[in-house]
Enzyme design. Structure first.
Site, PDB file in Angstrom:
ATOM      1  N   ARG A 191       7.975  -9.462   2.069  1.00 15.51           N
ATOM      2  CA  ARG A 191       9.206  -8.801   2.530  1.00 15.51           C
ATOM      3  C   ARG A 191      10.256  -9.823   2.984  1.00 15.51           C
ATOM      4  O   ARG A 191      11.028  -9.565   3.896  1.00 15.51           O
ATOM      5  CB  ARG A 191       8.929  -7.810   3.666  1.00 15.51           C
ATOM      6  CG  ARG A 191       7.786  -6.851   3.397  1.00 15.51           C
ATOM      7  CD  ARG A 191       7.971  -6.077   2.127  1.00 15.51           C
ATOM      8  NE  ARG A 191       6.822  -5.221   1.833  1.00 15.51           N
ATOM      9  CZ  ARG A 191       6.710  -4.526   0.715  1.00 15.51           C
ATOM     10  NH1 ARG A 191       7.628  -4.600  -0.225  1.00 15.51           N
ATOM     11  NH2 ARG A 191       5.657  -3.770   0.502  1.00 15.51           N
ATOM     12  N   LYS A 320      -4.074  -7.807  12.088  1.00 14.39           N
ATOM     13  CA  LYS A 320      -3.958  -6.553  11.337  1.00 14.39           C
ATOM     14  C   LYS A 320      -5.358  -6.254  10.823  1.00 14.39           C
ATOM     15  O   LYS A 320      -5.882  -7.002   9.992  1.00 14.39           O
ATOM     16  CB  LYS A 320      -2.970  -6.739  10.186  1.00 14.39           C
ATOM     17  CG  LYS A 320      -2.887  -5.578   9.212  1.00 14.39           C
ATOM     18  CD  LYS A 320      -1.770  -5.796   8.197  1.00 14.39           C
ATOM     19  CE  LYS A 320      -1.688  -4.694   7.165  1.00 14.39           C
ATOM     20  NZ  LYS A 320      -0.591  -4.902   6.205  1.00 14.39           N
ATOM     21  N   GLU A 324      -4.294  -1.132   5.342  1.00 15.89           N
ATOM     22  CA  GLU A 324      -3.835  -1.559   4.017  1.00 15.89           C
ATOM     23  C   GLU A 324      -4.779  -2.577   3.382  1.00 15.89           C
ATOM     24  O   GLU A 324      -4.358  -3.610   2.870  1.00 15.89           O
ATOM     25  CB  GLU A 324      -2.410  -2.117   4.109  1.00 15.89           C
ATOM     26  CG  GLU A 324      -1.415  -1.086   4.614  1.00 15.89           C
ATOM     27  CD  GLU A 324       0.039  -1.518   4.568  1.00 15.89           C
ATOM     28  OE1 GLU A 324       0.300  -2.717   4.702  1.00 15.89           O
ATOM     29  OE2 GLU A 324       0.897  -0.634   4.398  1.00 15.89           O
ATOM     30  N   ARG A 369       0.563  11.210   8.094  1.00 11.60           N
ATOM     31  CA  ARG A 369       0.494   9.779   8.402  1.00 11.60           C
ATOM     32  C   ARG A 369       1.122   9.446   9.763  1.00 11.60           C
ATOM     33  O   ARG A 369       0.659   8.553  10.473  1.00 11.60           O
ATOM     34  CB  ARG A 369       1.195   8.981   7.296  1.00 11.60           C
ATOM     35  CG  ARG A 369       1.315   7.511   7.616  1.00 11.60           C
ATOM     36  CD  ARG A 369       1.784   6.701   6.439  1.00 11.60           C
ATOM     37  NE  ARG A 369       2.227   5.382   6.883  1.00 11.60           N
ATOM     38  CZ  ARG A 369       2.805   4.483   6.106  1.00 11.60           C
ATOM     39  NH1 ARG A 369       3.011   4.753   4.832  1.00 11.60           N
ATOM     40  NH2 ARG A 369       3.166   3.320   6.583  1.00 11.60           N
ATOM     41  N   LYS A 393       4.707  -0.891  15.909  1.00 14.09           N
ATOM     42  CA  LYS A 393       6.052  -0.804  15.338  1.00 14.09           C
ATOM     43  C   LYS A 393       6.862   0.220  16.126  1.00 14.09           C
ATOM     44  O   LYS A 393       6.299   1.119  16.744  1.00 14.09           O
ATOM     45  CB  LYS A 393       5.977  -0.382  13.870  1.00 14.09           C
ATOM     46  CG  LYS A 393       5.297  -1.419  12.990  1.00 14.09           C
ATOM     47  CD  LYS A 393       5.372  -1.074  11.511  1.00 14.09           C
ATOM     48  CE  LYS A 393       4.611  -2.137  10.710  1.00 14.09           C
ATOM     49  NZ  LYS A 393       4.698  -1.978   9.258  1.00 14.09           N
ATOM     50  N   ASP A 398       6.998   3.467   9.331  1.00 18.31           N
ATOM     51  CA  ASP A 398       7.072   2.076   8.875  1.00 18.31           C
ATOM     52  C   ASP A 398       8.502   1.565   8.726  1.00 18.31           C
ATOM     53  O   ASP A 398       9.010   1.502   7.614  1.00 18.31           O
ATOM     54  CB  ASP A 398       6.347   1.946   7.524  1.00 18.31           C
ATOM     55  CG  ASP A 398       6.213   0.499   7.095  1.00 18.31           C
ATOM     56  OD1 ASP A 398       6.463  -0.383   7.926  1.00 18.31           O
ATOM     57  OD2 ASP A 398       5.863   0.272   5.921  1.00 18.31           O
ATOM     58  N   GLU A 426      13.445  -4.828   5.029  1.00 20.84           N
ATOM     59  CA  GLU A 426      12.546  -4.323   3.990  1.00 20.84           C
ATOM     60  C   GLU A 426      13.034  -2.998   3.412  1.00 20.84           C
ATOM     61  O   GLU A 426      13.037  -2.813   2.197  1.00 20.84           O
ATOM     62  CB  GLU A 426      11.134  -4.154   4.566  1.00 20.84           C
ATOM     63  CG  GLU A 426      10.171  -3.508   3.580  1.00 20.84           C
ATOM     64  CD  GLU A 426       8.770  -3.319   4.126  1.00 20.84           C
ATOM     65  OE1 GLU A 426       8.502  -3.740   5.262  1.00 20.84           O
ATOM     66  OE2 GLU A 426       7.940  -2.755   3.396  1.00 20.84           O
ATOM     67  N   HIS A 554      11.224   7.223   3.737  1.00 18.81           N
ATOM     68  CA  HIS A 554      10.265   6.726   2.743  1.00 18.81           C
ATOM     69  C   HIS A 554      10.463   7.319   1.354  1.00 18.81           C
ATOM     70  O   HIS A 554       9.504   7.740   0.696  1.00 18.81           O
ATOM     71  CB  HIS A 554       8.829   6.976   3.214  1.00 18.81           C
ATOM     72  CG  HIS A 554       7.932   5.784   2.967  1.00 18.81           C
ATOM     73  ND1 HIS A 554       7.807   5.210   1.728  1.00 18.81           N
ATOM     74  CD2 HIS A 554       7.149   5.050   3.793  1.00 18.81           C
ATOM     75  CE1 HIS A 554       6.968   4.179   1.815  1.00 18.81           C
ATOM     76  NE2 HIS A 554       6.573   4.048   3.064  1.00 18.81           N
ATOM     77  N   TRP A 575       1.881   7.167   0.184  1.00 21.13           N
ATOM     78  CA  TRP A 575       2.807   6.150  -0.300  1.00 21.13           C
ATOM     79  C   TRP A 575       3.896   6.787  -1.168  1.00 21.13           C
ATOM     80  O   TRP A 575       4.765   6.095  -1.664  1.00 21.13           O
ATOM     81  CB  TRP A 575       2.072   5.074  -1.122  1.00 21.13           C
ATOM     82  CG  TRP A 575       1.368   4.061  -0.257  1.00 21.13           C
ATOM     83  CD1 TRP A 575       1.382   4.040   1.097  1.00 21.13           C
ATOM     84  CD2 TRP A 575       0.569   2.956  -0.672  1.00 21.13           C
ATOM     85  NE1 TRP A 575       0.633   2.988   1.559  1.00 21.13           N
ATOM     86  CE2 TRP A 575       0.115   2.304   0.501  1.00 21.13           C
ATOM     87  CE3 TRP A 575       0.185   2.454  -1.914  1.00 21.13           C
ATOM     88  CZ2 TRP A 575      -0.704   1.174   0.461  1.00 21.13           C
ATOM     89  CZ3 TRP A 575      -0.632   1.324  -1.959  1.00 21.13           C
ATOM     90  CH2 TRP A 575      -1.071   0.688  -0.778  1.00 21.13           C
TER      91      TRP A 575
HETATM   92  C1  BDP Z   1       4.782  -2.586   5.503  1.00 19.49           C
HETATM   93  C2  BDP Z   1       5.018  -3.576   4.435  1.00 19.49           C
HETATM   94  C3  BDP Z   1       3.837  -4.440   4.123  1.00 19.49           C
HETATM   95  C4  BDP Z   1       3.276  -4.986   5.426  1.00 19.49           C
HETATM   96  C5  BDP Z   1       2.931  -3.847   6.343  1.00 19.49           C
HETATM   97  C6  BDP Z   1       2.478  -4.286   7.715  1.00 19.49           C
HETATM   98  O1  BDP Z   1       5.414  -2.874   3.265  1.00 19.49           O
HETATM   99  O2  BDP Z   1       4.236  -5.447   3.263  1.00 19.49           O
HETATM  100  O3  BDP Z   1       2.147  -5.762   5.185  1.00 19.49           O
HETATM  101  O4  BDP Z   1       4.060  -3.056   6.569  1.00 19.49           O
HETATM  102  O5  BDP Z   1       3.295  -4.192   8.625  1.00 19.49           O
HETATM  103  O6  BDP Z   1       6.044  -2.310   6.023  1.00 19.49           O
HETATM  104  O7  BDP Z   1       1.359  -4.697   7.887  1.00 19.49           O
END
Ligand code: BDP
Length: 711
Positions: A191, A320, A324, A369, A393, A398, A426, A554, A575
């Site tokens: 990003r 993290k 993901e 989500r 966040k 997101d 992003e 989104h 997604w």
């Molecule tokens: C999302 C992004 C991804 C990040 C993820 C994160 O698309 O690339 O790895 O968050 O914050 O916004 O871990």
């Protein structure tokens, strides 16, 4: 003698002017807000010269040397006179700098309790009479406090402040003020839209790019005091001896600027290569990375020992986990708490911290989500070790153009929450769109959670004042790369700047921050400043309007997150765009009220009720919380459908207006910067129109109502 001196001064000043004029024809943006252009307002110039004739310092260290060099260079450039450091106050115009320990003059000012309340990083900047002479005193408890004070003084001069009766006391409201780099070891930046990573891993530790120093200096000028230099999607390799040596070399550059080194770690690191849950393995020799396994715990303890041997003031880990595709404690049937506490235990002897991210959205937890992070983390309040932050966040999904504040804030009173903001755009047009983010961050920071009654703002949760946290922190996912101008878009520098300023003092208004940034970066002409400020202040709302008005979110292009893709659908539901907007023949929006997913129940009563009721829900969040009929009456008198059309048109029109406003400044802005921004605005205008047309055309298939082109 006097005449000769004056003559020399005039020459130096003229030289400065010539250099500035030449430089102004080739401004590539590298110098950020630290350009130090000559002061042309003669009254102010006179005032500054009267106050800043010479510097008196106490004992020097590497940090105070940096501060004094900065002052000498900046003052020479701005005031056209060479300022010397001398030992004592003998005539008017001394700038006395020191801590009570390093300077007897400062000690004798007896700032006592005033200084005590400023902690390690605060400072006092005040006009004083010392030995009967007019003096400016800069006092702090540490050299870093002095460096911050110097940068503030230089900001005041750059922005034309009156310093005659100055009396400033400043200290940061938040303790950990960090950048998060999403930089990979191969030089790519997740990003990132400003070139490659700043860190030249192949050249480290031996060869140090001077840019590392410039990076540290720019951050110190804002009061940023730490940096996580690698991606949260971390490779275990960062913890090998080879990389620790490289990281230590960078930490050494950052140290005198008050910037601590932190690392993102991969939870599988203790594994032997090509083993473990996803066969990606780690850099250790173990068969497991189960956080309750004694060997694993020992591995992390030894790793912490190794890290602190190389970097004695190492800050800690950002993690993290189970998000993901990243490994984590859940892979072994353990909890997020087990994982975080294992690392916290390893770092505790060295005062290191763990920033454990709450960015998880396991579909098993809930179909919505937006609800998942709260459901996983809120019940764990009080179970984390003292040196653990949960890093969340700002919003529940997101980093969308606009989100309501995540309900986790305020709901975990026994856990310090670190606020994660995203500086890199992003979802807000990458480095192609001019979007000033300070108004967005202010909206979040001022959001009232009601966690401890009215006035429990997000800012108050984050700075610990509402729930009395023992540590406080804020992180910004940075927009910096190795592009010559650091951020890709010249105006994206304003977002780095604004993040740093708000991290220091979240009460600063967004327009004041713009009022600082513009004269330091672009022009000191009041009319130009006003025009640019107006462009900046409306740019975020415009971006929301042409991308995702009224609480939509989104609906960006899959993966890339640039451009619209409202029809995107596939099997990974959360997604896809259709999962979020839920447009159908009746209306549009995600029903998260008590009749729908009941996400609203995660907020505390007055907020919960406000959001839950379609009639009281602020329109800016309408489609976030409510599946709303196309003919729903909006406060403007328009129906929802027409309001959507109106917003999409208004957003694009704002970009056209920015183009015209910028064009009108052509002769008053450095030509290189002018052309750069002009080009960017062209792209933004084209792409904003694509957003508008794609979304309106797509949603019209459901609304089946005529499109009104608001022009
Ligand atoms: C999302 C992004 C991804 C990040 C993820 C994160 O698309 O690339 O790895 O968050 O914050 O916004 O871990």
């Amino acid at each position: 003698m006097k005449i000769a001196n004056n003559f020399r001064r005039v020459c130096v000043f003229l030289c400065g002017l010539v250099c500035f004029t030449t430089a102004s024809f080739a401004d590539d943006g590298y110098d950020l807000w630290l350009k130090y252009t000559p002061i042309t307002n003669t009254a102010k110039l006179h005032q500054y010269r009267q106050f800043l004739k010479y510097i008196v310092t106490g004992a020097r260290t590497s940090t105070t040397n940096i501060a004094i060099n900065e002052l000498e260079n900046a003052l020479q450039a701005m005031l056209g006179v060479k300022i010397k450091s001398v030992g004592s106050v003998k005539k008017d115009g001394a700038l006395v700098i020191g801590t009570p320990a390093s300077s007897s003059i400062i000690k004798n000012l007896n700032y006592g309790t005033r200084l005590d309340s400023l902690g390690a990083e605060g400072y006092i900047l005040a006009a004083e009479k010392i030995n009967g002479k007019r003096t400016l005193a800069l006092a702090a408890n540490s050299d870093i406090g002095l460096l911050y004070g110097v940068f503030n003084l230089l900001r005041l001069i750059q922005t034309g402040a009156d310093i005659t009766n100055i009396n400033i006391t400043s200290k940061p409201k938040i303790q950990f003020r960090l950048l998060n780099h999403w930089d990979n070891l191969n030089g790519s930046v997740e990003r990132g839209y400003a070139g490659k990573s700043l860190w030249n891993w192949n050249d480290l530790p031996g060869k140090l790019d001077p840019r590392y120093t410039d990076y540290a200096r720019a951050n110190a000028s804002l009061g940023i005091n730490g940096t996580v230099i690698n991606n949260v999607n971390a490779t275990p390799r960062i913890l090998t001896a080879e990389y620790i040596e490289k990281v230590a070399a960078l930490a050494k550059v950052f140290r005198p600027y008050g910037i601590k080194m932190f690392l993102s770690i991969n939870f599988s690191s203790p594994l032997k290569p090509a083993s473990g849950p996803n066969q990606r393995g780690g850099v250790g020799n173990l068969e497991t990375s189960d956080p309750l396994d004694p060997q694993v715990r020992q591995w992390w303890k030894e790793k912490a020992h190794e890290l602190y041997a190389a970097i004695p003031d190492f800050g800690g880990f950002l993690v993290k986990a189970n998000s993901e595709g990243q490994p984590g404690p859940n892979d072994y049937g353990r909890t997020q708490v087990d994982g975080a506490n294992m690392l916290a235990e390893a770092l505790a002897p060295y005062n290191g911290i763990v920033m454990w991210r709450s960015f998880v959205y396991d579909a098993e937890v809930d179909p919505d989500r937006a609800k998942r992070a709260y459901l996983e983390f809120q019940p764990k309040d009080g179970l984390f070790m003292e040196n653990v932050f949960v890093q969340s966040k700002n919003g529940p999904i997101d980093f969308q153009p606009r989100e309501p504040v995540s309900p986790l804030f305020g709901a975990m009173p026994k856990t310090p929450l670190m606020l994660e903001l995203q500086i890199t755009q992003e979802y807000l047009g990458h480095s192609k769109h001019l979007v000033y983010l300070a108004p967005m961050w202010k909206e979040y920071l001022e959001f009232d959670t009601f966690a401890n009654g009215k006035g429990s703002t997000l800012a108050g949760i984050v700075d610990g004042s509402v729930q009395h946290q023992h540590m406080t922190g804020i992180a910004g996912v940075t927009n910096i790369g190795n592009d010559r101008n650091w951020c890709g878009h010249l105006f994206a520098q304003a977002n780095w700047y604004a993040f740093g300023r708000l991290a220091w003092d979240h009460s600063l208004p967004a327009d004041q921050i713009a009022d600082e940034w513009i004269p330091m970066t672009l022009s000191k002409d009041d009319q130009v400043i006003a025009a640019i400020k107006a462009m900046m202040l409306g740019s975020w709302e415009a971006c929301i309007n042409y991308m995702t008005p009224l609480g939509l979110h989104h609906i960006m292009q899959e993966g890339f997150h640039y451009g619209p893709q409202p029809d995107f659908a596939n099997s990974r539901e959360d997604w896809t765009s259709v999962y979020y907007h839920k447009a159908d023949s009746i209306g549009i929006g995600y029903d998260r009220s008590s009749t729908g997913s009941a996400f609203t129940a995660q907020y505390l009563p007055p907020v919960r009720d406000l959001f839950d009721n379609i009639d009281t829900c602020p329109e800016k969040y309408l489609l976030w919380f409510h599946h709303t009929p196309w003919d729903h009456q909006m406060s403007s008198g328009r129906t929802l459908w027409h309001e959507m059309c109106f917003r999409y048109y208004a957003g694009v029109d704002y970009v056209y207006k920015m183009q015209r406003d910028w064009q009108s400044l052509e002769k008053r802005i450095d030509p290189e910067i002018f052309a750069h921004v002009q080009k960017k605005l062209q792209v933004q205008a084209q792409d904003a129109a694509i957003w508008r047309d794609t979304c309106i055309n797509y949603f019209q298939k459901f609304s089946k109502r005529p499109v009104t082109e608001f022009k």
